[in-house]
Design a protein around this motif. Structure first.
Motif, mmCIF file in Angstrom:
data_model
loop_
_atom_site.group_PDB
_atom_site.id
_atom_site.type_symbol
_atom_site.label_atom_id
_atom_site.label_comp_id
_atom_site.label_asym_id
_atom_site.label_seq_id
_atom_site.Cartn_x
_atom_site.Cartn_y
_atom_site.Cartn_z
ATOM 1 N N GLY A 19 0.834 -1.201 0.000
ATOM 2 C CA GLY A 19 0.000 0.000 0.000
ATOM 3 C C GLY A 19 0.863 1.242 0.000
ATOM 4 O O GLY A 19 1.675 1.451 -0.895
ATOM 5 N N GLU A 20 0.703 2.083 1.042
ATOM 6 C CA GLU A 20 1.460 3.330 1.154
ATOM 7 C C GLU A 20 2.787 3.140 1.885
ATOM 8 O O GLU A 20 3.478 4.109 2.167
ATOM 9 C CB GLU A 20 0.631 4.379 1.895
ATOM 10 C CG GLU A 20 -0.623 4.803 1.168
ATOM 11 C CD GLU A 20 -1.390 5.868 1.939
ATOM 12 O OE1 GLU A 20 -1.214 5.995 3.175
ATOM 13 O OE2 GLU A 20 -2.165 6.592 1.296
ATOM 14 N N TYR A 21 3.140 1.892 2.206
ATOM 15 C CA TYR A 21 4.360 1.642 2.977
ATOM 16 C C TYR A 21 5.415 0.945 2.131
ATOM 17 O O TYR A 21 5.140 -0.038 1.453
ATOM 18 C CB TYR A 21 4.035 0.814 4.220
ATOM 19 C CG TYR A 21 3.180 1.592 5.186
ATOM 20 C CD1 TYR A 21 3.756 2.486 6.076
ATOM 21 C CD2 TYR A 21 1.795 1.477 5.173
ATOM 22 C CE1 TYR A 21 2.972 3.244 6.938
ATOM 23 C CE2 TYR A 21 1.009 2.223 6.020
ATOM 24 C CZ TYR A 21 1.605 3.104 6.912
ATOM 25 O OH TYR A 21 0.825 3.845 7.754
ATOM 26 N N ALA A 37 3.349 9.116 0.767
ATOM 27 C CA ALA A 37 2.045 9.750 0.534
ATOM 28 C C ALA A 37 2.035 10.430 -0.832
ATOM 29 O O ALA A 37 3.057 10.485 -1.520
ATOM 30 C CB ALA A 37 1.768 10.766 1.633
ATOM 31 N N GLN A 38 0.882 10.979 -1.208
ATOM 32 C CA GLN A 38 0.785 11.695 -2.485
ATOM 33 C C GLN A 38 1.701 12.920 -2.507
ATOM 34 O O GLN A 38 2.145 13.346 -3.565
ATOM 35 C CB GLN A 38 -0.655 12.108 -2.762
ATOM 36 C CG GLN A 38 -1.529 10.941 -3.155
ATOM 37 C CD GLN A 38 -2.931 11.397 -3.521
ATOM 38 O OE1 GLN A 38 -3.412 12.424 -3.053
ATOM 39 N NE2 GLN A 38 -3.595 10.611 -4.362
ATOM 40 N N SER A 39 1.995 13.463 -1.338
ATOM 41 C CA SER A 39 2.860 14.642 -1.262
ATOM 42 C C SER A 39 4.343 14.301 -1.410
ATOM 43 O O SER A 39 5.172 15.188 -1.563
ATOM 44 C CB SER A 39 2.634 15.362 0.066
ATOM 45 O OG SER A 39 2.965 14.509 1.147
#
Length: 83
Positions: A19-21, A37-39
């Motif tokens: 996922g995000e990790y 993240a998206q940032s």
């Protein structure tokens, strides 16, 4: 990890993505869990097996990350193999 005013620098091999990790295996053999993240500034695609350099904050949120290519020998093409 190296500390700087803007955060820590994490260097190692991307072992997996969940996922995000991103899970990065450092040169000392320890694995670090990083949150992307998206940032997060990421100039190009990164895949497991790539050597990465990530700038992270004190909570392991990735500020920027970039890959330096794969260390997986299976990614190397056999120069004698037919195209």
């Amino acid at each position: 990890m190296k500390d700087s005013k803007e955060g820590k620098l994490v260097l190692g091999e991307l072992s997996r993505i969940e996922g995000e990790y991103y899970f990065v295996k450092k040169s000392d053999g320890k694995e670090v869990k990083l949150h992307v993240a998206q940032s997060t500034q990421q100039p190009g695609p990164i895949k497991p097996g790539d050597q990465i350099e990530a700038k992270v904050d004190d909570k392991n949120h990735v500020l920027s990350i970039h890959g330096q290519g794969s260390t997986d020998r299976r990614d190397l093409k056999d120069p004698e193999a037919a195209p």
